[in-house]
Design a protein around this motif. Structure first.
Motif, mmCIF file in Angstrom:
data_model
loop_
_atom_site.group_PDB
_atom_site.id
_atom_site.type_symbol
_atom_site.label_atom_id
_atom_site.label_comp_id
_atom_site.label_asym_id
_atom_site.label_seq_id
_atom_site.Cartn_x
_atom_site.Cartn_y
_atom_site.Cartn_z
ATOM 1 N N PRO A 224 0.439 -1.443 -0.149
ATOM 2 C CA PRO A 224 0.071 0.222 -0.204
ATOM 3 C C PRO A 224 0.837 1.298 0.408
ATOM 4 O O PRO A 224 2.221 1.435 -0.340
ATOM 5 N N SER A 238 0.163 0.831 -5.378
ATOM 6 C CA SER A 238 -0.552 1.191 -4.462
ATOM 7 C C SER A 238 -0.927 1.455 -3.947
ATOM 8 O O SER A 238 -1.763 1.327 -2.781
ATOM 9 N N GLY A 241 -3.367 -1.039 -3.613
ATOM 10 C CA GLY A 241 -2.803 -1.842 -1.986
ATOM 11 C C GLY A 241 -3.360 -1.427 -0.771
ATOM 12 O O GLY A 241 -3.505 -1.712 0.231
ATOM 13 N N SER A 242 -3.486 -0.461 -0.848
ATOM 14 C CA SER A 242 -4.713 0.837 0.043
ATOM 15 C C SER A 242 -5.811 1.003 0.521
ATOM 16 O O SER A 242 -6.098 0.477 1.259
ATOM 17 N N ARG A 245 -6.352 -2.797 1.648
ATOM 18 C CA ARG A 245 -6.163 -2.702 3.409
ATOM 19 C C ARG A 245 -7.416 -2.219 4.130
ATOM 20 O O ARG A 245 -7.797 -2.676 4.726
ATOM 21 N N TYR A 260 1.478 -8.632 1.554
ATOM 22 C CA TYR A 260 1.360 -7.037 0.724
ATOM 23 C C TYR A 260 2.926 -7.575 -0.137
ATOM 24 O O TYR A 260 4.033 -7.263 0.619
#
Length: 327
Positions: A224, A238, A241-242, A245, A260
């Motif tokens: 993230p 990214s 990933g965020s 999450r 991750y």
């Protein structure tokens, strides 16, 4: 044209789909580096109520993998992915962007064909895949591919526009991508296949719905934006990933179930994929690349000589929540 007919040596620069920035980087033989763009925090989604049309029968050791592009898993999360498939695990893969590089749906479909071919190699079968469109409770319309002979595997694509290495998207798709959506610079993104547009609440709700529908025991995704390991990575990586999450806790997925994977910056870490594992990983990538004219490579040595890709293929670095070095 058959996949065999597409196998040619070298990095295909004709019709290169990665945008001008990637062209310049490849010409100087340097690995791709993504722009660093501050990203707003992502609110936890609201999970749509009711049984989802995306629900699939749970199987043994169900894992879900959610990535920005259709090759992130085989580059950054192998040999772990191949090992899980060979061991009989149930794997539900999701790709958030089309990875289209502004080249449209036809190129996105080439990449999707490539990842199905890679999965065929990992599962040891070349049976037909069924394709169907699903309209989710979130209002999103996604496309799902399932091997007819192996329903423990599935691939779901959202086909959102690629944000590019600079995070600014491509002219053909309105110069917008995930970064602009998360940061509120655009109100919505329209998938390259013309499916209903996504605003940010629809996107996070869709990811939460897909997670809940799969009932995974573990989840893998890109590192993230909040992680120190995201600097220099592709902005789409990214962002995804965020997004994952933020969505996973809403459906009860514990932090310890998350992995991750470091993307582009993995090239700066020690080599940890060698020998037969490397040979197998490169063959999976080569099989995918036969359908992707941007990275097509006919021999393992040619694949490993590609700027960036050769370094990433020699490495895999999963990070737990506690290892992310969050800021």
């Amino acid at each position: 044209m058959t996949r065999r007919g597409l196998l040619i040596g070298g990095l295909a620069l004709v019709g290169l789909g990665g945008g001008a920035l990637l062209v310049r980087q490849l010409r100087r033989s340097g690995p791709p580096v993504g722009a660093w763009i501050p990203l707003h925090s992502i609110a936890a989604p609201t999970l749509p109520a009711g049984p989802s049309p995306a629900s699939e029968a749970p199987g043994p050791d169900t894992a879900m993998t959610i990535w920005a592009h259709a090759d992130d898993d085989i580059i950054f999360a192998n040999p772990e992915l191949s090992t899980a498939i060979a061991a009989g695990a149930t794997v539900r893969a999701v790709y958030v962007t089309a990875g289209d590089a502004g080249k449209g749906l036809d190129y996105a479909r080439e990449r999707e064909a490539g990842i199905r071919a890679a999965y065929d190699l990992m599962r040891g079968s070349v049976g037909e895949w069924d394709e169907r469109s699903l309209t989710l409770l979130s209002g999103a319309r996604v496309t799902r591919f399932v091997p007819r002979d192996e329903p423990r595997l599935s691939i779901t694509v959202l086909r959102l526009p690629d944000g590019g290495l600079n995070g600014k998207g491509f002219e053909a798709t309105g110069n917008a991508g995930l970064t602009q959506l998360v940061n509120g610079e655009v109100a919505e993104l329209v998938p390259v296949d013309g499916a209903p547009a996504y605003d940010l609440p629809r996107l996070t709700a869709t990811l939460a719905e897909l997670l809940a529908a799969a009932q995974p025991g573990r989840v893998s995704t890109n590192v993230p934006h909040e992680s120190a390991f995201a600097h220099g990575d592709h902005p789409d990586h990214s962002c995804v990933g965020s997004l994952v999450r933020a969505s996973a806790p809403v459906v009860g997925i514990a932090a310890e179930a998350m992995s991750y994977y470091i993307g582009y910056p993995s090239q700066d870490r020690p080599v940890n994929v060698t020998g037969e594992e490397l040979d197998a990983k490169v063959e999976v990538y080569r099989t995918y690349a036969a359908d992707d004219p941007v990275v097509r490579c006919g021999e393992a040595s040619t694949c490993l000589a590609q700027p960036g890709f050769g370094e990433w293929l020699r490495r895999t670095y999963p990070m737990s929540e506690g290892e992310l070095r969050l800021s």
